[in-house]
Design a protein around this motif. Structure first.
Motif, PDB file in Angstrom:
ATOM      1  N   PRO A  13       0.818  -1.224   0.000  1.00 15.54           N
ATOM      2  CA  PRO A  13       0.000   0.000   0.000  1.00 15.54           C
ATOM      3  C   PRO A  13       0.846   1.265   0.000  1.00 15.54           C
ATOM      4  O   PRO A  13       0.472   2.270  -0.603  1.00 15.54           O
ATOM      5  CB  PRO A  13      -0.826  -0.126   1.285  1.00 15.54           C
ATOM      6  N   ARG A  14       1.993   1.230   0.660  1.00 19.45           N
ATOM      7  CA  ARG A  14       2.846   2.424   0.704  1.00 19.45           C
ATOM      8  C   ARG A  14       3.355   2.791  -0.684  1.00 19.45           C
ATOM      9  O   ARG A  14       3.443   3.973  -1.028  1.00 19.45           O
ATOM     10  CB  ARG A  14       4.017   2.204   1.659  1.00 19.45           C
ATOM     11  N   ASP A  15       3.666   1.778  -1.477  1.00 12.42           N
ATOM     12  CA  ASP A  15       4.110   2.039  -2.838  1.00 12.42           C
ATOM     13  C   ASP A  15       2.992   2.673  -3.657  1.00 12.42           C
ATOM     14  O   ASP A  15       3.223   3.597  -4.448  1.00 12.42           O
ATOM     15  CB  ASP A  15       4.567   0.736  -3.496  1.00 12.42           C
ATOM     16  N   ALA A  16       1.772   2.199  -3.462  1.00 12.46           N
ATOM     17  CA  ALA A  16       0.627   2.764  -4.179  1.00 12.46           C
ATOM     18  C   ALA A  16       0.420   4.230  -3.797  1.00 12.46           C
ATOM     19  O   ALA A  16       0.162   5.080  -4.657  1.00 12.46           O
ATOM     20  CB  ALA A  16      -0.632   1.953  -3.869  1.00 12.46           C
ATOM     21  N   ILE A  17       0.548   4.518  -2.525  1.00  9.82           N
ATOM     22  CA  ILE A  17       0.383   5.899  -2.062  1.00  9.82           C
ATOM     23  C   ILE A  17       1.472   6.791  -2.661  1.00  9.82           C
ATOM     24  O   ILE A  17       1.198   7.917  -3.107  1.00  9.82           O
ATOM     25  CB  ILE A  17       0.404   5.940  -0.519  1.00  9.82           C
ATOM     26  N   HIS A  18       2.706   6.296  -2.695  1.00  8.64           N
ATOM     27  CA  HIS A  18       3.797   7.093  -3.271  1.00  8.64           C
ATOM     28  C   HIS A  18       3.591   7.319  -4.774  1.00  8.64           C
ATOM     29  O   HIS A  18       3.939   8.379  -5.299  1.00  8.64           O
ATOM     30  CB  HIS A  18       5.142   6.416  -3.008  1.00  8.64           C
ATOM     31  N   ARG A  19       3.011   6.344  -5.464  1.00 10.31           N
ATOM     32  CA  ARG A  19       2.707   6.534  -6.884  1.00 10.31           C
ATOM     33  C   ARG A  19       1.704   7.670  -7.073  1.00 10.31           C
ATOM     34  O   ARG A  19       1.829   8.485  -7.986  1.00 10.31           O
ATOM     35  CB  ARG A  19       2.149   5.237  -7.476  1.00 10.31           C
ATOM     36  N   VAL A  20       0.702   7.704  -6.202  1.00  9.06           N
ATOM     37  CA  VAL A  20      -0.297   8.781  -6.263  1.00  9.06           C
ATOM     38  C   VAL A  20       0.369  10.132  -6.029  1.00  9.06           C
ATOM     39  O   VAL A  20       0.119  11.107  -6.749  1.00  9.06           O
ATOM     40  CB  VAL A  20      -1.420   8.541  -5.233  1.00  9.06           C
ATOM     41  N   VAL A  21       1.218  10.203  -5.029  1.00  6.62           N
ATOM     42  CA  VAL A  21       1.903  11.459  -4.715  1.00  6.62           C
ATOM     43  C   VAL A  21       2.748  11.920  -5.902  1.00  6.62           C
ATOM     44  O   VAL A  21       2.790  13.114  -6.226  1.00  6.62           O
ATOM     45  CB  VAL A  21       2.754  11.302  -3.439  1.00  6.62           C
ATOM     46  N   GLU A  22       3.398  10.989  -6.560  1.00  2.00           N
ATOM     47  CA  GLU A  22       4.211  11.337  -7.741  1.00  2.00           C
ATOM     48  C   GLU A  22       3.346  11.889  -8.863  1.00  2.00           C
ATOM     49  O   GLU A  22       3.714  12.858  -9.540  1.00  2.00           O
ATOM     50  CB  GLU A  22       4.969  10.099  -8.222  1.00  2.00           C
ATOM     51  N   ARG A  23       2.190  11.273  -9.095  1.00  2.00           N
ATOM     52  CA  ARG A  23       1.308  11.757 -10.159  1.00  2.00           C
ATOM     53  C   ARG A  23       0.761  13.138  -9.815  1.00  2.00           C
ATOM     54  O   ARG A  23       0.600  14.003 -10.686  1.00  2.00           O
ATOM     55  CB  ARG A  23       0.151  10.779 -10.403  1.00  2.00           C
ATOM     56  N   LEU A  24       0.468  13.373  -8.568  1.00  2.00           N
ATOM     57  CA  LEU A  24       0.005  14.698  -8.157  1.00  2.00           C
ATOM     58  C   LEU A  24       1.093  15.743  -8.380  1.00  2.00           C
ATOM     59  O   LEU A  24       0.823  16.844  -8.872  1.00  2.00           O
ATOM     60  CB  LEU A  24      -0.415  14.671  -6.678  1.00  2.00           C
TER      61      LEU A  24
END
Length: 373
Positions: A13-24
């Motif tokens: 889940p942490r990797d998924a959250i970091h992917r979202v932050v990168e896209r933002l």
């Protein structure tokens, strides 16, 4: 193509959250869960993306904050009534509309297009979603998020509903299952020392008014003997003091409740407490037990514990509430649990509670005022 990530089953889940932050950070839209439905989000620092989101939605966007305290930083001119309202409602299913004066608060540092996008009729629109995944993303982003508003009609209760509603390039959507409270946020507009509900949603005006009250709570173990008696007696005392019915106490700005450290849900008051209450003109027939929760503690300005053990149990998990948690006995004594005892033991307990409540009634720093609505 949109990558829909089920946060409940993904490997990291942490990797998924970091992917979202990168896209933002790259200026993209992402799809995120809230407690009421799914929304599109972008960062407030991405002026072009905010403008595209505003055009896509066709109406004012919502500025997402982490808490009431962050809202105060953005709009510091919120008055005392507004501060209390935000503290009692956020995070939660509410959109706050607040006036923003030029030069006051961090919101005035937003670019003009962004500020215009999150304003409606001169009011900045704020929301603090009560959703764990979104909160984790907020903690990692360099600037606040801007969210799409809730559309008319059924809530967007799934990623597929969100993508069907907004045909846009959305690289990633986080799927956290159905929203906890599928529905619409209530919109509350702050005025000069007042507030009004402009769009009704999951919280009605009566529920908001109740949360704005001075909260007084009594705590014991199971919420079937001592604390229900204390609640019923104090409600009766207050109503007599204010010359109103018990049902009208919230209109005078006071909310009285009780809970138990180890209570279950929906248990009736003990038979002995019911009989004793009836003898003294108290009504416990409708009482149902409930456990002490963080939400209840957040709504209570004054918490009275029956024993030192109850007080210490609360403070062990919420030491920040030390100024609100008190022993009911002004002498620092425990009011023992009468459960298992006979009528005389219950009457002794009732008399002890009554004696202490009379002191509370005369010394508690509350200023009952008739409330709006």
């Amino acid at each position: 193509m949109t990558d829909i990530i089920d946060i409940r089953t993904c490997d990291d889940p942490r990797d998924a959250i970091h992917r979202v932050v990168e896209r933002l950070a790259a200026g993209d839209f992402v799809g995120l869960p809230t407690e009421t439905g799914y929304v599109l989000a972008t960062q407030v620092s991405q002026t072009e993306a905010v403008a595209r989101l505003r055009e896509l939605c066709g109406e004012s966007l919502v500025l997402a904050v982490k808490s009431a305290h962050e809202a105060f930083d953005l709009i510091p001119v919120i008055d005392k009534q507004g501060e209390r309202l935000l503290q009692r409602l956020l995070p939660g299913p509410v959109v706050i509309e607040a006036k923003c004066e030029d030069g006051a608060g961090l919101v005035t540092a937003l670019s003009r297009p962004v500020r215009k996008a999150v304003e409606r009729e001169g009011y900045v629109r704020l929301r603090a979603p009560d959703q764990e995944i979104l909160a984790a993303i907020q903690r990692l982003t360099a600037s606040p998020l801007v969210l799409s508003p809730e559309p008319e009609g059924p809530p967007l209760a799934s990623p597929s509903a969100l993508l069907a509603r907004y045909p846009a390039d959305v690289p990633v959507v986080i799927d956290d299952g159905p929203p906890l409270h599928a529905g619409r946020c209530t919109t509350v507009r702050l005025g000069d020392g007042d507030w009004s509900v402009t769009e009704t949603g999951l919280l009605d005006e009566a529920a908001i008014r109740e949360r704005m009250c001075v909260g007084i709570m009594f705590v014991c173990t199971g919420n079937t003997c001592r604390s229900p008696l204390a609640e019923a007696m104090f409600r009766k005392m207050l109503a007599e003091r204010l010359n109103c019915s018990e049902d009208e106490l919230t209109r005078h700005g006071i909310f009285v409740t009780s809970a138990g450290i180890s209570a279950g849900y929906d248990m009736p008051a003990a038979a002995e407490s019911l009989a004793l209450a009836e003898e003294f003109g108290l009504n416990l027939a409708r009482h149902r037990s409930r456990p002490l929760t963080d939400e209840l503690l957040g709504r209570a300005d004054h918490v009275f514990a029956m024993t030192a053990g109850h007080r210490d149990s609360i403070l062990s998990v919420r030491p920040d509430l030390a100024g609100r948690i008190h022993l009911l006995s002004r002498e620092g004594l425990d009011i023992a649990d009468p459960i298992g005892g006979g009528p005389a033991e219950y009457e002794r307990c009732r008399a002890e509670i009554e004696r202490e409540l009379l002191v509370v009634l005369d010394t508690l720093p509350i200023d009952p005022q008739p409330m709006r609505g």
